[in-house]
Write an enzyme that holds these catalytic residues in place. Structure first.
Site: not given
Length: 354
Positions: A239, A255, A349
């Protein structure tokens, strides 16, 4: 002259004052502490509570994540962060749902708030206004009101300190005010080593930004105290710095993700690894870090060790956050961009509203 030594250029790139927000973060913590002290929750809010859920997104949720990391070994009530439109199925009238939305208009968090209302959960709100504040006032919910004018990621003190103090005032943890006061003193004492007017060779934040410039940082942490801090570093790189970054934690990535390091020859020159370290890392985590170091370094990828400093838990956590925030600002400078706007998020948005 390097752009990191050109104060006029840096200031021109930062018209909305992200640097000042980072530099004055200790003062934000002071204000947040005063806000937390004024909060007067009804003790009934804690009665019969079997679990606590923090509902939030982005910069508003990470305060909850930091509280989770900080209290991981001490709080005895299950503590969950919800980044979703729906709350977990276990939420009911014995749940305390804390709505954390700096703007008060976060779509996902508002939906979670309505879900909490429908399930008759107990509700408290931390916000600067918006629809969350409207709903809180209409329903007489406890509301801790924050000042406006900050991007949510730059309001971390407001999303962290009042939340921590609320949990303390409700009796779930011991009093935390001394630790917060000590934290403020410590961050004030360290910030000048990262200041704009300090040359790069003496400035760890500028030096770190140079090592990250035109690279993709992969931030690895332990699973306890530093896990959320890795997420914070990633978010600030993206950001503020406008640069892609990723994070994961030991031992989980050992893993699965570790295998991917076998096939990086075509892009290894674009990678850099950051280890966020703490003296209280589990001994087996430290051992894993050293083994994995040998694997990564065989590919010629740089590993940067960043150690926390301080003599108490909260101070060590925020020492890493402070450095990461300053480095993300200098990364924006190197990328020749204003650190504050997040136009692609605004576009997303807007599209969702259509």
């Amino acid at each position: 002259m390097s752009i990191l030594e050109d104060l006029d250029k840096m200031r021109a790139l930062d018209p909305l004052g992200m640097y000042d927000k980072i530099y004055h973060f200790p003062e934000q913590l002071e204000d947040a502490k005063a806000i937390g002290q004024k909060a007067n929750p009804d003790k009934n809010l804690a009665e019969g509570i079997n679990n606590i859920i923090i509902a939030g997104m982005g910069g508003s949720a990470i305060g909850g994540d930091l509280v989770r990391s900080y209290l991981g070994g001490t709080i005895k009530v299950p503590f969950h962060i919800c980044r979703h439109y729906r709350l977990p199925a276990f939420v009911d009238n014995h749940s305390l749902v804390i709505i954390s939305s700096y703007s008060g208009n976060t779509e996902e968090t508002l939906a979670a708030m309505q879900d909490a209302i429908a399930r008759k959960a107990k509700i408290a709100c931390i916000t600067s206004g918006g629809k969350v504040a409207e709903i809180a006032r209409a329903n007489n919910y406890l509301m801790i009101e924050l000042p406006t004018g900050f991007p949510p990621r730059a309001a971390l003190g407001y999303s962290f300190v009042p939340l921590l103090m609320l949990i303390s005032k409700l009796g779930f943890i011991d009093n935390v005010e001394k630790d917060i006061a000590d934290l403020i003193i410590g961050l004030k004492s360290y910030r000048d080593r990262y200041a704009q007017d300090l040359k790069t060779e003496k400035n760890p934040a500028k030096s770190l930004a140079l090592r990250l410039y035109q690279k993709i940082p992969i931030i690895y942490t332990g699973p306890e105290l530093t896990d959320t801090i890795g997420t914070r570093w990633k978010g600030q790189s993206c950001e503020n710095g406008k640069a892609l970054a990723f994070n994961n934690q030991f031992a989980e990535f050992n893993h699965n993700e570790l295998v991917g390091w076998n096939v990086i020859e075509s892009y290894k020159d674009k990678l850099v690894v950051i280890y966020l370290r703490d003296n209280d890392d589990h001994p087996r985590i430290s051992r894993r870090m050293e083994i994995v170091r040998t694997i990564i370094e065989k590919h010629g990828v740089d590993i940067i060790d960043v150690f926390s400093h301080g003599d108490f838990t909260l101070g060590r956590m925020f020492s890493l956050i402070q450095l990461g925030d300053f480095a993300s600002f200098y990364l924006a400078v190197l990328n020749n961009v204003d650190p504050t706007p997040v136009k692609v998020i605004d576009f997303l948005k807007w599209e969702l509203d259509q």
